[in-house]
Design a protein around this motif. Sequence first.
Motif, short mmCIF file in Angstrom:
data_model
loop_
_atom_site.label_atom_id
_atom_site.label_comp_id
_atom_site.label_asym_id
_atom_site.label_seq_id
_atom_site.Cartn_x
_atom_site.Cartn_y
_atom_site.Cartn_z
N HIS A 43 0.87 -1.17 0.00
CA HIS A 43 0.00 0.00 0.00
C HIS A 43 0.91 1.22 0.00
O HIS A 43 1.64 1.44 0.97
N GLU A 47 -2.58 3.78 -2.69
CA GLU A 47 -2.93 2.79 -3.71
C GLU A 47 -2.30 1.45 -3.37
O GLU A 47 -1.25 1.38 -2.75
N TRP A 48 -2.96 0.38 -3.80
CA TRP A 48 -2.39 -0.95 -3.70
C TRP A 48 -1.61 -1.21 -4.98
O TRP A 48 -2.13 -1.04 -6.08
N LYS A 58 -1.67 -1.47 -10.51
CA LYS A 58 -2.37 -0.86 -9.39
C LYS A 58 -3.73 -1.54 -9.26
O LYS A 58 -4.38 -1.84 -10.26
N ARG A 60 -7.59 -1.51 -7.36
CA ARG A 60 -8.64 -0.76 -6.66
C ARG A 60 -9.73 -1.74 -6.33
O ARG A 60 -10.22 -2.47 -7.21
N GLU A 63 -15.61 -1.34 -2.11
CA GLU A 63 -15.76 -1.03 -0.69
C GLU A 63 -16.28 -2.26 0.05
O GLU A 63 -17.04 -3.05 -0.53
N HIS A 72 -12.55 -6.08 -8.13
CA HIS A 72 -11.37 -5.23 -8.12
C HIS A 72 -10.98 -4.90 -9.55
O HIS A 72 -11.23 -5.66 -10.47
N ASP A 73 -10.40 -3.72 -9.70
CA ASP A 73 -9.91 -3.27 -11.00
C ASP A 73 -8.40 -3.34 -10.97
O ASP A 73 -7.76 -2.93 -9.99
N THR A 75 -5.19 -1.93 -12.95
CA THR A 75 -4.72 -0.97 -13.93
C THR A 75 -3.30 -1.33 -14.31
O THR A 75 -2.40 -1.34 -13.46
N THR A 81 -7.40 -0.61 -17.85
CA THR A 81 -7.96 -1.16 -16.62
C THR A 81 -8.83 -2.36 -16.96
O THR A 81 -9.66 -2.31 -17.87
#
Length: 139
Positions: A43, A47-48, A58, A60, A63, A72-73, A75, A81
């Motif tokens: 992290h 960002e992860w 990366k 995302r 929630e 999860h996306d 990129t 993405t």
Amino acid sequence: MITYEARHVGVSVDRPPNEVYAFVSNPENLPKWATGLGESIKHANGEWVVDSPMGTVKLRFAERNELGVLDHDVTLESGETVHNPIRVVPNGEGSEVTFILFRQPDLSDEKFAEDAGWVQKDLRILKDLLENRQQDLKK
């Protein structure tokens, strides 16, 4: 309108959905089971980030929620993405984990089948971790 071929890859897990969701929703657990993504995750700057076979990517994540949605996306370095839907739903006293793999443009039949096989392998690793190694889990 563009739609992509989709393949649903799933596994039944003999653990309650809340336990499965708790484990899978923790990004730090990804390297334990998502071998296609990479061996480490960090992290950084909000960002992860994963050093993956595809380069530095990366992530995302959806929630936290009570519906079992773990989308999860990813990129890529190119800026492209890729959306990865994952669901955890009750299956009797256990869970069903389903990953929806979308066929990306220009992906050969062989590569799409290979990707689906990799996802299945990773889900089997997840199943093994959750069912047989509860004491090792980081929640």
